[in-house]
Design a protein around this motif. Structure first.
Motif, PDB file in Angstrom:
ATOM      1  N   ALA A   1      25.371 -33.305  52.851  1.00  0.00           N
ATOM      2  CA  ALA A   1      24.230 -32.803  52.522  1.00  0.00           C
ATOM      3  C   ALA A   1      25.123 -31.823  51.151  1.00  0.00           C
ATOM      4  O   ALA A   1      23.694 -31.689  50.152  1.00  0.00           O
ATOM      5  N   LEU A   2      26.174 -31.092  50.683  1.00  0.00           N
ATOM      6  CA  LEU A   2      26.916 -30.914  48.913  1.00  0.00           C
ATOM      7  C   LEU A   2      26.506 -31.803  48.616  1.00  0.00           C
ATOM      8  O   LEU A   2      26.255 -31.703  47.613  1.00  0.00           O
ATOM      9  N   THR A   3      27.101 -33.323  48.859  1.00  0.00           N
ATOM     10  CA  THR A   3      27.119 -34.597  47.721  1.00  0.00           C
ATOM     11  C   THR A   3      25.501 -34.603  47.555  1.00  0.00           C
ATOM     12  O   THR A   3      25.511 -35.045  46.033  1.00  0.00           O
ATOM     13  N   ASP A   4      24.500 -35.186  48.211  1.00  0.00           N
ATOM     14  CA  ASP A   4      22.967 -35.121  47.794  1.00  0.00           C
ATOM     15  C   ASP A   4      22.660 -33.694  47.012  1.00  0.00           C
ATOM     16  O   ASP A   4      22.173 -34.157  46.095  1.00  0.00           O
ATOM     17  N   PHE A   5      22.857 -32.565  47.226  1.00  0.00           N
ATOM     18  CA  PHE A   5      22.733 -31.307  46.341  1.00  0.00           C
ATOM     19  C   PHE A   5      23.249 -31.597  44.878  1.00  0.00           C
ATOM     20  O   PHE A   5      22.894 -31.386  44.045  1.00  0.00           O
TER      21      PHE A   5
ATOM     22  N   GLU B   1      37.120 -25.509  44.538  1.00  0.00           N
ATOM     23  CA  GLU B   1      36.610 -24.579  43.001  1.00  0.00           C
ATOM     24  C   GLU B   1      35.136 -24.044  43.146  1.00  0.00           C
ATOM     25  O   GLU B   1      34.233 -24.704  43.650  1.00  0.00           O
ATOM     26  N   GLU B   2      35.480 -23.018  41.801  1.00  0.00           N
ATOM     27  CA  GLU B   2      34.150 -22.489  41.184  1.00  0.00           C
ATOM     28  C   GLU B   2      32.757 -23.724  40.842  1.00  0.00           C
ATOM     29  O   GLU B   2      31.804 -23.326  41.069  1.00  0.00           O
ATOM     30  N   ASN B   3      33.477 -24.820  40.084  1.00  0.00           N
ATOM     31  CA  ASN B   3      31.976 -26.204  40.534  1.00  0.00           C
ATOM     32  C   ASN B   3      31.777 -26.283  41.415  1.00  0.00           C
ATOM     33  O   ASN B   3      30.900 -26.643  40.815  1.00  0.00           O
ATOM     34  N   ASP B   4      31.767 -26.068  42.712  1.00  0.00           N
ATOM     35  CA  ASP B   4      31.361 -26.485  44.143  1.00  0.00           C
ATOM     36  C   ASP B   4      30.171 -25.086  44.287  1.00  0.00           C
ATOM     37  O   ASP B   4      29.170 -24.735  44.682  1.00  0.00           O
TER      38      ASP B   4
ATOM     39  N   ARG C   1      25.795 -22.351  47.326  1.00  0.00           N
ATOM     40  CA  ARG C   1      24.442 -21.717  47.457  1.00  0.00           C
ATOM     41  C   ARG C   1      23.803 -22.415  47.183  1.00  0.00           C
ATOM     42  O   ARG C   1      22.099 -21.391  48.444  1.00  0.00           O
ATOM     43  N   GLN C   2      22.278 -23.016  47.007  1.00  0.00           N
ATOM     44  CA  GLN C   2      22.076 -24.313  46.697  1.00  0.00           C
ATOM     45  C   GLN C   2      21.570 -24.148  48.631  1.00  0.00           C
ATOM     46  O   GLN C   2      20.690 -23.863  49.653  1.00  0.00           O
ATOM     47  N   LEU C   3      22.547 -24.878  49.067  1.00  0.00           N
ATOM     48  CA  LEU C   3      22.518 -25.289  49.694  1.00  0.00           C
ATOM     49  C   LEU C   3      22.099 -24.112  51.478  1.00  0.00           C
ATOM     50  O   LEU C   3      21.593 -24.216  52.964  1.00  0.00           O
ATOM     51  N   TRP C   4      23.307 -23.192  51.712  1.00  0.00           N
ATOM     52  CA  TRP C   4      22.971 -22.208  52.346  1.00  0.00           C
ATOM     53  C   TRP C   4      21.795 -21.566  52.425  1.00  0.00           C
ATOM     54  O   TRP C   4      20.998 -21.194  52.787  1.00  0.00           O
ATOM     55  N   GLY C   5      20.830 -20.796  50.992  1.00  0.00           N
ATOM     56  CA  GLY C   5      19.586 -20.771  51.013  1.00  0.00           C
ATOM     57  C   GLY C   5      18.260 -21.641  51.733  1.00  0.00           C
ATOM     58  O   GLY C   5      17.794 -20.669  52.174  1.00  0.00           O
ATOM     59  N   TYR C   6      18.843 -23.286  51.515  1.00  0.00           N
ATOM     60  CA  TYR C   6      17.678 -24.239  51.443  1.00  0.00           C
ATOM     61  C   TYR C   6      17.812 -23.761  53.326  1.00  0.00           C
ATOM     62  O   TYR C   6      16.299 -23.781  53.979  1.00  0.00           O
ATOM     63  N   LEU C   7      18.864 -23.509  53.987  1.00  0.00           N
ATOM     64  CA  LEU C   7      19.245 -23.247  54.801  1.00  0.00           C
ATOM     65  C   LEU C   7      18.818 -22.375  55.790  1.00  0.00           C
ATOM     66  O   LEU C   7      17.895 -22.528  56.717  1.00  0.00           O
ATOM     67  N   ALA C   8      18.877 -21.564  55.649  1.00  0.00           N
ATOM     68  CA  ALA C   8      18.153 -20.038  55.498  1.00  0.00           C
ATOM     69  C   ALA C   8      16.790 -20.211  55.664  1.00  0.00           C
ATOM     70  O   ALA C   8      16.173 -19.224  56.473  1.00  0.00           O
ATOM     71  N   ARG C   9      16.199 -20.647  54.580  1.00  0.00           N
ATOM     72  CA  ARG C   9      14.350 -20.547  54.081  1.00  0.00           C
ATOM     73  C   ARG C   9      14.176 -21.450  55.438  1.00  0.00           C
ATOM     74  O   ARG C   9      12.711 -21.375  55.957  1.00  0.00           O
ATOM     75  N   ARG C  10      14.781 -22.343  55.857  1.00  0.00           N
ATOM     76  CA  ARG C  10      14.021 -23.472  57.051  1.00  0.00           C
ATOM     77  C   ARG C  10      14.613 -22.258  58.931  1.00  0.00           C
ATOM     78  O   ARG C  10      14.013 -22.383  59.423  1.00  0.00           O
ATOM     79  N   CYS C  11      15.447 -21.051  58.643  1.00  0.00           N
ATOM     80  CA  CYS C  11      15.236 -20.079  60.325  1.00  0.00           C
ATOM     81  C   CYS C  11      13.396 -19.593  60.661  1.00  0.00           C
ATOM     82  O   CYS C  11      13.824 -17.721  60.191  1.00  0.00           O
TER      83      CYS C  11
END
Length: 548
Positions: A411-415, A448-451, A456-466
């Motif tokens: 999923a992170l790769t997709d993001f 690393e910081e570049n990830d 952050r986008q992934l966790w926010g995206y999944l939290a919005r689905r709860c």
């Protein structure tokens, strides 16, 4: 007795009995009224105290009223030793005669007199007022001063006639004043109000939810005020119920108080009275902030009687509601409500700015409420009934953990590749997998910081689905997002995310630890090192899969 300039003659007991509604500005049904005449008789401190329905409470009520009045009179530079007049007002109950009611009131006069004497105050007269008739309890002549009718206004020597010549009318009865804001039951409406309360309580499970509800309430207050300003006298049932529930928030009450410009006052008064009339039992407590708003508007209009009667209802229902108590003291102490208005507006502007900022923060992870929410809920419903929801053996748990982390990596790769959408079943699989503590710990940001941006986008995206009823699955997502935000030095978002996680699950230990770390200004670098050790051990456990 008479005023020095003989404007109004008070020369007899009937005059003394008839003067009360002019003296107070209203006729206090079922109350004790106390007056310490000043040089102009009508001047001087006055106080009313409602009589409880339960006669067993009357003695304590009377003694407390006497003590309060002595202090009140002294505070206003008046010595009650110069004389106090007691009025005892009560209407006969069904099946009770005026004479029986008057006899029931008589001991109150004795209790008041004894308490006043103890505090060096002198009682001049104790007058009973029942069913438009008067009794003088100091008169000890049988049959004298008992149940006499009040003088007719047609009598040119009566107080009423004298007041009429001066252009003054008697104040209304308490029972007529309180009709403006006293609730009447509507069973159908109360069912809707109960449903609205349940809906709002569910929505306010988190700080983000409460902030969203407050923002909605503020908009609804503006909308309702606009409608009443345009001449409306009723609101839709949906708006009425949501306003009543929304106004249980102190910040919403503060916003309501801000609608108290001179041009707003009559419309605001009608609105708050309208809402208060809908708060019948078992929702009497919901009326307390609304009655307080009504009282503030009445105070701004100079209608102290209506303000104090509304406050009396509010404080009787909830003695701990501080705003009602503070406004009541303000009306007694002669404070200027315009100063309150200025302070309220300053506080409201500050809160509105904080709310706007919180809303912007929470928008990153607040559960979706648009049409996609149905799809997200169905995906989680399906996933929770899938075997993934229960892994019976240690080997299968290990396999499931690594499987979830592999899906997260994909999923992170997709993001990273600019495709921030996951299939519903994949998103649901990750959300359920992260309910496992070891999987969650393995997913903590250690790279690393570049990830960080993509995590952050992934966790926010999944939290919005709860979405409800799956809000209880959000704490791991919120904790992961908060940790990433903290690593990015965004402690505001991190604090909100951890706090919301704890709102949903107060025992969620990792969120509690990380929130404490922010509040104590802990260096996240030490935590990052510990999390990297955990991640390394988890990665090493993959070798165990080869033996399965």
């Amino acid at each position: 007795m008479s005023t020095p300039n003989n404007t109004v003659q008070i020369t007899s007991l009937p005059d003394l009995a008839q003067i009360l509604p002019y003296l107070l500005g209203h006729y206090p049904d079922d109350s004790i009224a106390l007056h310490a005449p000043g040089p102009n008789f009508l001047d001087g401190p006055t106080m009313t105290c409602p009589l409880p329905e339960d006669t067993a409470e009357w003695r304590a009520t009377a003694e407390n009223a006497a003590r309060q009045f002595v202090g009140y009179a002294h505070d206003r530079g008046h010595d009650p030793a110069q004389g106090v007049i007691i009025y005892l007002c009560r209407e006969p109950r069904p099946g009770q005669s005026p004479e029986e009611t008057a006899a029931l009131l008589a001991p109150i006069g004795t209790w008041l007199t004894n308490e006043f004497t103890w505090h060096r105050a002198t009682v001049l007269r104790t007058i009973g007022l029942v069913a438009n008739r008067w009794w003088d309890y100091e008169c000890d002549i049988d049959g004298c001063c008992e149940g006499e009718p009040l003088p007719s206004p047609d009598d040119p020597t009566s107080v009423a006639a004298q007041m009429a010549r001066l252009g003054r009318t008697p104040g209304p009865r308490t029972r007529d004043i309180v009709k403006e804001f006293r609730a009447t039951a509507d069973p159908d409406f109360l069912k809707d109000l109960h449903a609205a309360a349940d809906h709002v309580n569910t929505r306010c499970a988190t700080n983000a939810g409460r902030d969203a509800m407050l923002a909605l309430t503020l908009d609804q207050i503006d909308a309702a005020m606009s409608q009443f300003h345009d001449g409306a006298t009723v609101l839709s049932r949906a708006l009425t119920t949501l306003l009543i529930v929304g106004l249980q928030d102190d910040a919403a009450v503060e916003a309501g108080m801000a609608h108290a410009d001179d041009d707003d006052l009559p419309h605001a008064r009608r609105l708050w009275a309208y809402l208060a009339r809908h708060c019948a039992a078992p929702f009497a407590r919901e009326a307390v902030p609304i009655l307080t708003l009504f009282s503030f508007v009445a105070w701004r209009q100079g209608d102290l009687i209506a303000a104090r009667l509304a406050l009396r209802d509010a404080i009787t229902t909830d003695p701990d509601y501080e705003l009602a108590t503070a406004i009541h003291l303000g009306t007694i102490d002669g404070e200027d409500p315009r100063e309150w208005l200025a302070s309220v507006r300053e506080g409201h502007a500050h809160r509105a700015a904080l709310l706007q900022h919180a809303a912007e923060v929470a928008s990153e992870y607040r559960p979706t409420t648009d049409t996609t929410a149905v799809r997200y809920r169905e995906a989680l419903d399906t996933a929770t009934s899938h075997p993934y929801g229960h892994v019976p053996t240690a080997e299968e748990r290990l396999l499931a953990r690594h499987g979830t982390i592999d899906i997260i990596d994909g999923a992170l790769t997709d993001f990273r590749n600019g495709r921030p959408q996951l299939m519903d079943e994949i998103a649901a699989r990750i959300i359920l997998g992260l309910q496992d503590r070891e999987t969650r710990d393995a997913a903590l940001s250690t790279g690393e910081e570049n990830d960080l941006l993509y995590e952050r986008q992934l966790w926010g995206y999944l939290a919005r689905r709860c979405v409800p009823p799956h809000t209880d699955k959000a704490p791991p997502l919120l904790t992961l997002l908060g940790w990433v935000a903290w690593r990015q030095d965004d402690t505001i978002t991190a604090t909100h995310a951890f706090t919301d996680a704890l709102d949903i699950n107060p025992g969620y230990e990792l969120a509690k630890i990380l929130l404490h770390g922010i509040r104590t200004e802990c260096d996240p670098a030490a935590l990052l090192a510990a999390f990297r050790d955990t991640a390394a051990r988890f990665a090493a456990s993959r070798a165990d899969l080869d033996t399965l």
